[in-house]
Structures are given as C-alpha cells and as structure tokens.
Design an enzyme around this catalytic site. Sequence first.
Site, PDB file in Angstrom:
ATOM      1  N   ASP A  89       0.854  -1.214   0.000  1.00 33.75           N
ATOM      2  CA  ASP A  89       0.000   0.000   0.000  1.00 33.75           C
ATOM      3  C   ASP A  89       0.871   1.238   0.000  1.00 33.75           C
ATOM      4  O   ASP A  89       1.101   1.829   1.048  1.00 33.75           O
ATOM      5  CB  ASP A  89      -0.925  -0.046   1.227  1.00 33.75           C
ATOM      6  CG  ASP A  89      -2.009   1.017   1.180  1.00 33.75           C
ATOM      7  OD1 ASP A  89      -2.223   1.601   0.123  1.00 33.75           O
ATOM      8  OD2 ASP A  89      -2.631   1.273   2.219  1.00 33.75           O
ATOM      9  N   GLU A 120      -3.318  10.455  -0.342  1.00 33.65           N
ATOM     10  CA  GLU A 120      -4.509   9.588  -0.433  1.00 33.65           C
ATOM     11  C   GLU A 120      -4.937   9.090   0.936  1.00 33.65           C
ATOM     12  O   GLU A 120      -6.119   8.901   1.205  1.00 33.65           O
ATOM     13  CB  GLU A 120      -4.216   8.390  -1.347  1.00 33.65           C
ATOM     14  CG  GLU A 120      -5.434   7.519  -1.679  1.00 33.65           C
ATOM     15  CD  GLU A 120      -5.727   6.395  -0.682  1.00 33.65           C
ATOM     16  OE1 GLU A 120      -6.827   5.849  -0.716  1.00 33.65           O
ATOM     17  OE2 GLU A 120      -4.844   6.068   0.142  1.00 33.65           O
TER      18      GLU A 120
HETATM   19 ZN   LIG Z   1      -3.600   2.639  -0.409  1.00 38.74          ZN
END
Ligand SMILES: [Zn+2]
Length: 333
Positions: A89, A120
């Site tokens: 991630d 994000e």
């Molecule tokens: Zn992510």
Amino acid sequence: MNLFELTKQLMSVPSVSGDEEAVGFFLRDHLVSLGWNVELQPVSEDQNNVIATLNGTPRVWFSTHMDTVPPFIPPTEDDEKIYGRGACDAKGIIAAQITAAERLRKEGIEDIGLLYTVEEERASTGAKAANLHPLAAKCEYMINGEPTDNDLAIGSKGSFRFKIKTHGKAAHSAYPEEGDSAIETLLDILQDIRSTKFPEDEFFGETTVNIGTIDGGLALNVIPPNAEAGFLVRLATKREPIEKALENIVRGRGEIEVLSCSEPVKMVAVDGFPQKVVRFTTDIPHLPNWKNPLLLGPGSILVAHTKDEFVLKSDLEKAVDLYCSLVRKLLTT
Ligand SMILES: [Zn+2]
C-alpha cells in the site's frame, strides 16, 4: 531496475502523508531515465503529483498513491516476500504498474499514462488536484491500484467521517444535580448508534460504523461540560439516508460535524477477471474527470496499515501480467 528492486527502492524513501516530495523526485528521475515525459503537478508547497506520458494524450492510465500511513518501516525481504511500509500500500503497486507499462511499451503500446498522487491516506488533496488536470479529458480508462489480492474490484464502499459533540453544564461532582454531564449524554447517543441497523445495499453490502475516538471531561471531580466522539462509517449507500438516520438518533442531544465524505463507487467489470466489492475507499471518488475507473492491485488490505505489511513477490509478478492483459483488453474494446 527489476520489479522487486524498484519496489524496495521506492519503499526506502520515506513518504508518510505530507512528506511525499522526495519519493516524487525519485519517481520523476527514474521515469525520465526510462524515457517518459514527466510533469510534477503542484498540490501544496512541497507536495507534487507525478504525471508521466510517452506520446501525446493517453487513453489508458495507471494510478495509485505515493504516500503511506505512519510509521516508516524500511524494506526487508526473504525469498517469498517483501516486508515494510508501502510493500502493498502502495509502492509495490507503483513498481508493478511501471513494470507493466514498460512491458507494454516493448510490445509497441504507448497509449499509457501514469498518475501518482499525494495525500490519499488523508484527504485525497492530490487526487482532487489531479482531477482538474487537462489530460483527464482524454482518459478513457483509469486503472487504479490498491491491494485487492489481484482481484478486479467492481465496487468500493464509501467513507463518511464525522464527529458528534455534546454540551452539558459543569458542576462540582459532589452536587451532580447542579450540572449536566456531556459524557453521559454522549454515551446515550453512542448506545443508540450501536443498536441501530443502518441501511444495506445488495451490491455494496453492509454499512458499518466505527467509533474511532472519544474525548471529553475536565477532571474526575467535575461534571463534564463537553464531550465528543469521532466516527468513520463505511457507506454501502449514498450518504443522505445515513445522515438522516444519524440526525434522528441524535435528536438535538448533540451536534453532528461532518469532516469528509466519499460516496460508494462502481467500477468497470472486465470478463475473465475475478471480481469483488471492497470495503475500503480509494482516490477514485475524487477523480471523476478521469473516466471509467478500474481497481486492482497485489497484496492484501488486511496487512496494509499494519506493522506486518508485506507483499508476496509472486503477487507482484502476477499483478504485472494482469495489468498488461487489462490494458491490452481495454485498448482493443
Ligand atoms: Zn492505499
């Protein structure tokens, strides 16, 4: 640089949200050395999105985010896995997308762009800025990457963040009848929320509520005049019915302060790829100008944001194959 090397190099540059400048420079330099045209799109004083193209205005784009949650965990590896912050991630995803784009390029496919955003993991300000970029108008498919176990996500739940604040009247705790406890009012509201069944959706599933934070009170011997709790609701429906239900529950006993909201989104389904709905949200709700989103990436969301984050090397390789076949399929439809 091979896929695993690129993953580890990206992971070794710390980029907790707000601190993505260095990893953006690294990506720019790497892509320029491969012959890409690279633009750094300013988002804030020291935050830039990275936007890269080969020839003109691509129809298909890869995208994900460069920021990570804290803390920074440097990369380590064994034969099977790469461990550390961003493994799945989303730095392994960036590496898989670049590797896929380079493979497609060798096949003569240059109708591809790359978009890597900042922020994000917090307010998606990078995606909001990217949404206004002129290249969005020419985009026909945006393949976003988040850890989906290499399944094609055809829906992602929304995310609704808010606080509930209650106010009472401070008093000496020996004389409670003189005061009004904001904490007890808040506890009543929390209990009502916990026993409420919020609307579900056939496609997106259940709406779930996390009471993430609680604050309040002044001292053990004071009836608390103020209290608040913070919530994150994973939306299976639009925000409106949930907000209505909350207002009915609170009924003037407190105030609701909305922090942010991303509605649930449906994404493009492609035949031949395993499909599912994911419960987390992504940059996609903030990129409506980049038409026709898809979502796929290696690794598991269950290890993302944990101290044990990792990605299987075989999943990274599989993601490269899947990204390539998705692009070939999308460009021929
Ligand atoms: Zn992510």
